[in-house]
Design an enzyme around this catalytic site. Structure first.
Site, PDB file in Angstrom:
ATOM      1  N   ASP A 441      -9.509  36.649  58.171  1.00  0.00           N
ATOM      2  CA  ASP A 441      -8.755  35.375  58.246  1.00  0.00           C
ATOM      3  C   ASP A 441      -9.658  34.737  56.938  1.00  0.00           C
ATOM      4  O   ASP A 441     -10.557  35.170  56.531  1.00  0.00           O
ATOM      5  CB  ASP A 441      -8.854  34.535  59.434  1.00  0.00           C
ATOM      6  CG  ASP A 441      -7.809  33.522  59.496  1.00  0.00           C
ATOM      7  OD1 ASP A 441      -7.138  33.343  58.694  1.00  0.00           O
ATOM      8  OD2 ASP A 441      -7.597  33.302  60.749  1.00  0.00           O
ATOM      9  N   ASP A 499       1.848  31.126  60.177  1.00  0.00           N
ATOM     10  CA  ASP A 499       1.028  30.948  61.441  1.00  0.00           C
ATOM     11  C   ASP A 499       2.217  30.564  62.387  1.00  0.00           C
ATOM     12  O   ASP A 499       2.174  30.385  63.504  1.00  0.00           O
ATOM     13  CB  ASP A 499       0.285  29.876  61.495  1.00  0.00           C
ATOM     14  CG  ASP A 499      -1.292  30.434  61.336  1.00  0.00           C
ATOM     15  OD1 ASP A 499      -1.504  31.521  61.526  1.00  0.00           O
ATOM     16  OD2 ASP A 499      -2.111  29.553  61.081  1.00  0.00           O
TER      17      ASP A 499
HETATM   18  C1  DGJ Z   1      -5.753  30.989  61.441  1.00  0.00           C
HETATM   19  C2  DGJ Z   1      -4.809  32.172  61.745  1.00  0.00           C
HETATM   20  O1  DGJ Z   1      -3.748  31.979  60.884  1.00  0.00           O
HETATM   21  C3  DGJ Z   1      -4.431  32.595  63.182  1.00  0.00           C
HETATM   22  O2  DGJ Z   1      -3.561  33.295  63.248  1.00  0.00           O
HETATM   23  C4  DGJ Z   1      -5.459  32.431  63.960  1.00  0.00           C
HETATM   24  O3  DGJ Z   1      -6.444  33.666  63.717  1.00  0.00           O
HETATM   25  C5  DGJ Z   1      -6.415  31.369  63.749  1.00  0.00           C
HETATM   26  N1  DGJ Z   1      -6.776  31.212  62.467  1.00  0.00           N
HETATM   27  C6  DGJ Z   1      -7.883  31.735  64.493  1.00  0.00           C
HETATM   28  O4  DGJ Z   1      -8.827  30.459  63.969  1.00  0.00           O
END
Ligand code: DGJ
Length: 697
Positions: A441, A499
């Site tokens: 991430d 997301d």
């Molecule tokens: C942002 C990501 O896009 C999510 O899918 C998740 O992994 C969160 N971070 C976790 O903090």
């Protein structure tokens, strides 16, 4: 010499005669096999007239346009030698080498050498990369080094993308006017609003029709893509890394290499472009079977415990999940998003026995195990930031750090000690646990420090871990889709496009992201009925149909499902497994026909023997009864059986009776009829989708 590169319906002609900077005489439709004489005659014929009030020789676009050749548009290279005045460079051709896949052109100026690599891949993708070396005796401060490609003036419209969290890659389109349409990204990552792919095309170009020329920059840091049209008659697409003044300073003998500008031409609209890009990416990255995964994020967020997650793993295995990915929240002290980034050790409070009980259980259920990390980041509330405040990237001249973003800062990975720390902690985890997959991430803009050095160091860390742990799969996530580019796709196996698990949003994000990135790289998760990011509620069948067309996964607490829903999810997993070989190797097609309220997209097998389509009602349709849905991209000469696929339930309809063919369970038509006449569909209510399986008979 004149070079003619040809592949997959595309020709690229470079006039490298004489000692000047070679000129791009043609990039577009295939010109056929041409003898040397025919090529010479063509290239000579294409030399334009000399315009009024202009330089006294014809203006042609070279592979490195600069003032010395009369170029008054944006130059291919900009910079200066430090100390004293620095005259603008005038380049001459000093070498042209034939490489396996293309050409290497060397250009010399008094104190600079530029090497331009140009490749036309078998899939018709044109790649250009430039490298500059300072051959002078003073430092050279590079401002920009960009690849440019001419497009003809019949390319009258421009498409590129914008977006935001969590609504990435939304199209924007306008007529090309004189001037420069530039899309800068200064996020230290491409960003949610990234231009992504810039496409110039003939009037009205669409998914299936029109001539289109598209370019993408394979780079995960600051960048710009642009289209320029000038009254001198030039029209072009360009792209390169966006450098800060002084960010790249080359001492004598030092070089800078640009990212690849990855471009393609098609005379069959955006689907033709996508096909070239997908085939090219697939030729470079052979992915293992795309396992159905369960990601814990929207199921439990930070609420992690072995008991809770073991229950979730049991439910996941029951519906056929093959990989269990533990998302954020497992590290020492990570109780929320305000702390602990940078401390890549397992939290002894949540996980007194380490991750072993969970990992062992996951493996015993026949699934493999994946783990979330965010290696480029640091929380100020972390052991590493307390011990090494100097590793936090980007302090300003007053000593202040960049504004916090999700309560976090960037770790200066270009600092070898910080790099070694993260590398050692991640390798230790990968050695201790049988981790087959990292979700990597990246959750903030840099807003300080050097994006160039940070991006280079991030790539180096990814490369090092992959070399050390062969077989490790990596997903690139950046607050959803903030880093979806072909630079990161060279070294990762999946991107998280957004997301949002809201299926309506996802339909649009998939539609446009798949214009460049093949579906097997695009994570697609089944989320909860009410989407966490939008609050919109969708029925299960719509969510299942949407999450089918990518690398499928689940991001939902499946341990709480009612038996019917559990059975539907298990059936969907089975459908995905049955079709994933097709979905992950075929050509993406998107229909032009119909009302904007009804989208049709699909994946057609490379040999056109089968396909899977989705007919999607995005909103209420204008008319009560819509015309037939056409299915493009099949072999016109073959007969196909089209069978609706039930995913949990049939989509909801608003009608008094089904079209009569429905009673037979399927319909058989030729590929030509399916593309031209189509099939009347059940009248889907808004936010419903019908999946169709298509098989040659
Ligand atoms: C942002 C990501 O896009 C999510 O899918 C998740 O992994 C969160 N971070 C976790 O903090």
């Amino acid at each position: 010499m004149i070079h003619h590169l040809r592949a997959a319906g595309t020709s690229f002609v470079l006039d490298a005669r004489g000692t000047g900077v070679p000129v791009i005489a043609h990039w577009g439709s295939d010109l056929g096999a041409l003898s040397r004489a025919a090529l010479e005659s063509l290239v000579d014929t294409l030399i334009p007239a000399v315009g009024p009030s202009s330089v006294d020789s014809p203006l042609r676009q070279s592979i490195l346009p600069v003032m010395a050749d009369g170029w008054s548009g944006r130059p291919g290279i900009a910079g200066h030698h430090e100390g004293g005045t620095s005259p603008a460079p005038a380049f001459v051709l000093s070498g042209a080498e034939l490489l396996d896949a293309g050409l290497r052109i060397t250009l010399d100026a008094t104190s600079l050498t530029v090497v331009v690599d140009i490749e036309l891949t078998p899939d018709g993708v044109l790649r250009q990369r430039l490298a500059v070396t300072n051959t002078g005796d003073r430092d050279y401060a590079l401002a920009s080094l960009d690849a440019t490609l001419p497009v003809p003036t019949r390319a009258r419209e421009l498409l590129d993308f914008t977006g935001r969290w969590p609504r990435e890659r939304q199209p924007q389109r306008h007529d090309i006017a004189n001037g420069t349409w530039t899309r800068d990204s200064r996020h230290g990552r491409p960003g949610h609003d990234n231009a992504f792919l810039m496409v110039a095309g003939t009037a009205g170009f669409s998914f299936r029709a029109g001539e289109v020329w598209g370019a993408h920059l394979a780079w995960s840091g600051d960048q710009r893509l642009w289209a320029e049209s000038g009254s001198t008659g030039h029209r072009l697409l360009g792209g390169g890394e966006l450098l800060d003044p002084g960010e790249v300073r080359l001492a004598t003998g030092e070089s800078y290499e640009s990212p690849w500008l990855v471009s393609a031409y098609s005379d069959a609209g955006l689907d033709g472009l996508a096909r070239g890009f997908h085939r090219f990416i697939r030729s470079r990255r052979r992915l293992p079977t795309r396992k159905v995964m369960l990601n814990t994020w929207e199921a439990v967020y930070f609420d992690q415990s072995a008991g809770r997650l073991i229950e979730l793993a049991d439910a996941a295995a029951e519906v056929g999940v093959e990989r269990f990915v533990l998302d954020d929240g497992w590290m020492t002290g990570r109780t929320d998003d305000r702390r602990a980034l940078g401390d890549w050790t397992v939290d002894p409070v949540k996980w007194p026995l380490g991750l072993h009980p969970l990992v062992d259980h996951v493996l015993s259920l026949g699934m493999d195990f994946g783990l979330w990390v965010e290696p480029e980041m640091v929380s100020l509330d972390s052991a590493v930031a307390r011990e090494h405040p100097e590793w936090v990237l980007g302090a300003y001249d007053n000593g202040a750090l960049p504004l916090p973003w999700r309560f976090q800062q960037v770790l200066d990975l270009a600092n070898p000690d910080a790099f070694a720390h993260v590398h050692a902690q991640l390798s230790a985890l990968l050695r201790e646990y049988p981790i087959s997959y990292l979700k990597w991430d990246q959750n903030r803009d840099l807003l300080g420090g050097s994006a160039h050095r940070h991006t280079t160091a991030t790539y180096a860390l990814m490369d090092a871990l992959r070399a050390e742990f062969p077989g490790l799969e990596v997903e690139s996530c950046s607050s959803g889709g903030g880093r979806v580019d072909l630079g990161v796709i060279e070294r990762t196996d999946r991107v998280w496009p957004s997301d949002t698990n809201d299926s309506l949003e996802r339909q649009s994000i998939y539609r446009w992201t798949a214009g460049l990135v093949p579906p097997e790289f695009l994570g697609a998760h089944l989320g909860a009925a009410t989407a966490h990011t939008t609050g919109r509620t969708h029925e299960l069948s719509f969510r299942l149909a949407t999450a089918l067309f990518g690398h499928a996964g689940i991001e939902w607490d499946v341990s709480t499902l009612a038996p019917d829903d559990r059975a539907a999810v298990a059936e969907w997993v089975a459908v995905y497994k049955r079709h994933r070989a097709l979905l992950h190797s075929g050509d993406v097609v998107r229909s032009d026909a119909g009302d904007a309220a009804r989208w049709v997209h699909g994946v057609v097998a490379a040999d056109a023997s089968s396909a899977l389509f989705a007919v999607v009602a995005m909103t209420a349709t204008r008319d009560a009864v819509e015309g037939p849905a056409t299915l493009p991209g099949l072999d016109p000469t073959r007969e196909y059986r089209v069978t609706p696929v039930r995913l949990g339930a049939w989509p909801r309809v608003v009608q008094d009776a089904m079209p009569p063919w429905w009673a037979d369970g399927s319909v058989t038509m030729s590929g030509r009829m399916l593309a031209a006449a189509g099939i009347p569909m059940p009248l889907l209510a808004p936010e419903q989708a019908l999946v169709l399986e298509v098989t040659a008979v």
